[in-house]
Design a protein around this motif. Structure first.
Motif, mmCIF file in Angstrom:
data_model
loop_
_atom_site.group_PDB
_atom_site.id
_atom_site.type_symbol
_atom_site.label_atom_id
_atom_site.label_comp_id
_atom_site.label_asym_id
_atom_site.label_seq_id
_atom_site.Cartn_x
_atom_site.Cartn_y
_atom_site.Cartn_z
ATOM 1 N N GLY A 24 10.015 -14.469 -62.364
ATOM 2 C CA GLY A 24 8.684 -13.886 -62.471
ATOM 3 C C GLY A 24 8.700 -12.381 -62.639
ATOM 4 O O GLY A 24 7.811 -11.805 -63.269
ATOM 5 N N LEU A 25 9.737 -11.730 -62.091
ATOM 6 C CA LEU A 25 9.873 -10.278 -62.218
ATOM 7 C C LEU A 25 10.545 -9.871 -63.521
ATOM 8 O O LEU A 25 10.717 -8.679 -63.791
ATOM 9 C CB LEU A 25 10.672 -9.726 -61.036
ATOM 10 C CG LEU A 25 9.995 -9.801 -59.661
ATOM 11 C CD1 LEU A 25 10.965 -9.376 -58.569
ATOM 12 C CD2 LEU A 25 8.736 -8.930 -59.626
ATOM 13 N N GLY A 26 10.954 -10.868 -64.315
ATOM 14 C CA GLY A 26 11.589 -10.565 -65.593
ATOM 15 C C GLY A 26 13.091 -10.439 -65.535
ATOM 16 O O GLY A 26 13.714 -9.929 -66.485
ATOM 17 N N ALA A 27 13.713 -10.907 -64.450
ATOM 18 C CA ALA A 27 15.157 -10.810 -64.327
ATOM 19 C C ALA A 27 15.839 -11.750 -65.314
ATOM 20 O O ALA A 27 15.328 -12.828 -65.635
ATOM 21 C CB ALA A 27 15.590 -11.136 -62.899
ATOM 22 N N GLU A 145 13.873 -1.185 -53.313
ATOM 23 C CA GLU A 145 12.753 -1.592 -54.174
ATOM 24 C C GLU A 145 12.904 -3.045 -54.604
ATOM 25 O O GLU A 145 11.930 -3.813 -54.616
ATOM 26 C CB GLU A 145 12.695 -0.686 -55.397
ATOM 27 C CG GLU A 145 11.569 -1.013 -56.364
ATOM 28 C CD GLU A 145 11.573 -0.112 -57.590
ATOM 29 O OE1 GLU A 145 10.918 -0.484 -58.589
ATOM 30 O OE2 GLU A 145 12.226 0.947 -57.552
ATOM 31 N N ALA A 146 14.134 -3.443 -54.944
ATOM 32 C CA ALA A 146 14.375 -4.826 -55.353
ATOM 33 C C ALA A 146 14.125 -5.785 -54.193
ATOM 34 O O ALA A 146 13.529 -6.852 -54.371
ATOM 35 C CB ALA A 146 15.796 -4.976 -55.876
ATOM 36 N N ALA A 147 14.599 -5.412 -53.017
ATOM 37 C CA ALA A 147 14.376 -6.258 -51.847
ATOM 38 C C ALA A 147 12.887 -6.424 -51.578
ATOM 39 O O ALA A 147 12.402 -7.534 -51.317
ATOM 40 C CB ALA A 147 15.078 -5.665 -50.629
ATOM 41 N N GLU A 148 12.159 -5.340 -51.662
ATOM 42 C CA GLU A 148 10.711 -5.389 -51.438
ATOM 43 C C GLU A 148 10.034 -6.282 -52.470
ATOM 44 O O GLU A 148 9.171 -7.104 -52.145
ATOM 45 C CB GLU A 148 10.135 -3.975 -51.503
ATOM 46 C CG GLU A 148 8.618 -3.893 -51.318
ATOM 47 C CD GLU A 148 8.170 -4.239 -49.910
ATOM 48 O OE1 GLU A 148 6.997 -4.638 -49.755
ATOM 49 O OE2 GLU A 148 8.990 -4.108 -48.966
ATOM 50 N N GLY A 149 10.447 -6.158 -53.734
ATOM 51 C CA GLY A 149 9.859 -6.975 -54.786
ATOM 52 C C GLY A 149 10.123 -8.460 -54.601
ATOM 53 O O GLY A 149 9.338 -9.291 -55.060
ATOM 54 N N LEU A 150 11.225 -8.785 -53.927
ATOM 55 C CA LEU A 150 11.565 -10.185 -53.683
ATOM 56 C C LEU A 150 11.016 -10.693 -52.350
ATOM 57 O O LEU A 150 11.274 -11.834 -51.965
ATOM 58 C CB LEU A 150 13.088 -10.356 -53.692
ATOM 59 C CG LEU A 150 13.748 -10.183 -55.065
ATOM 60 C CD1 LEU A 150 15.255 -10.111 -54.930
ATOM 61 C CD2 LEU A 150 13.346 -11.329 -55.993
ATOM 62 N N LYS A 203 8.730 -12.291 -45.507
ATOM 63 C CA LYS A 203 7.482 -11.842 -46.102
ATOM 64 C C LYS A 203 6.954 -12.891 -47.076
ATOM 65 O O LYS A 203 7.706 -13.686 -47.613
ATOM 66 C CB LYS A 203 7.720 -10.524 -46.867
ATOM 67 C CG LYS A 203 8.258 -9.407 -45.964
ATOM 68 C CD LYS A 203 8.491 -8.143 -46.758
ATOM 69 C CE LYS A 203 9.070 -7.029 -45.871
ATOM 70 N NZ LYS A 203 9.305 -5.787 -46.630
ATOM 71 N N SER A 204 5.679 -12.902 -47.262
ATOM 72 C CA SER A 204 5.061 -13.893 -48.130
ATOM 73 C C SER A 204 5.487 -13.677 -49.568
ATOM 74 O O SER A 204 5.432 -12.572 -50.102
ATOM 75 C CB SER A 204 3.530 -13.797 -48.039
ATOM 76 O OG SER A 204 2.934 -14.634 -48.980
ATOM 77 N N LEU A 205 5.946 -14.772 -50.193
ATOM 78 C CA LEU A 205 6.284 -14.713 -51.615
ATOM 79 C C LEU A 205 5.160 -15.271 -52.465
ATOM 80 O O LEU A 205 5.312 -15.456 -53.648
ATOM 81 C CB LEU A 205 7.588 -15.501 -51.867
ATOM 82 C CG LEU A 205 8.856 -14.921 -51.220
ATOM 83 C CD1 LEU A 205 10.046 -15.823 -51.494
ATOM 84 C CD2 LEU A 205 9.128 -13.531 -51.762
#
Length: 205
Positions: A24-27, A145-150, A203-205
């Motif tokens: 979803g993040l484009g990885a 930042e990556a951890a937060e985004g996940l 955290k909620s995904l």
């Protein structure tokens, strides 16, 4: 040449949710799921380990030699020297190290998928005793930042390697075997408490 590795390791409960979030993040999936066999080499008196160094042979869809050392911790991020290169012949590489006085002192298996998200590499790891995420990037803000985004809590980073966690589990559960392989854990359930870790996917995904 910059031979510094900078990463965070996190224990998680649901790798598939994280895989979906990465897409979803484009990885980009740069290495599909593959079984890794890892062999840690050392002298008979564990000279490398005693000096905070690691020499490893890894075999998956290729063979690689890895050296790590000079580790230091910046919060939950581990920074250390890493030198890694591919070899054409795994067996001959092992024979060479054994001829130089090194021997296999531990082995472990894992399944790994690897994603790239900009400058960040995200590895989804399945170990015999649980699932983990490793996030590697050139600097700490990118990792955070990556951890937060996940949806991951970076403050729950694990400051030891998989063999170190194995030693904790062996002591806790009084396990008799020396290899961290899937066959040895077929009938064993390992909890986060047994590993001494906290799930990072809170955290909620």
């Amino acid at each position: 040449m910059n031979n510094e590795e900078r990463e965070i390791k996190l224990y998680v409960r649901d790798l598939e949710v994280l895989a979906e979030r990465l897409v979803g993040l484009g990885a980009e999936l740069v290495r599909p799921r593959v079984l890794e066999q890892n062999f840690r080499l050392d002298t008979s008196d564990h000279d490398l380990r005693n000096h905070g160094k690691l020499l490893r042979l890894r075999l998956d869809d290729r063979a690689r030699v890895t050296f790590k050392g000079n580790a230091h911790f910046e919060g939950s991020v581990i920074a250390r020297t890493e030198i890694e290169f591919a070899v054409d012949d795994f067996d001959k590489a092992r024979m060479l190290f054994e001829a130089l006085g090194y021997q296999v002192v531990a082995c472990y298996e894992k399944y790994r998928r690897e994603y790239r998200l900009g400058e960040v590499l995200v590895m989804l790891d399945e170990l015999p005793f649980g699932d983990f995420v490793e996030i590697e990037a050139p600097n700490n803000p990118l990792i955070e930042e990556a951890a937060e985004g996940l949806g991951l809590d970076a403050s729950r980073g694990i400051l030891t390697n998989y063999l170190g966690l194995f030693e904790i589990v062996k002591s806790k559960l009084n396990l008799p075997f020396t290899d961290l392989i899937f066959a040895n854990f077929e009938d064993i359930h390992v909890t986060p408490e047994d590993l001494g870790v906290l799930p990072a996917d809170v955290k909620s995904l």
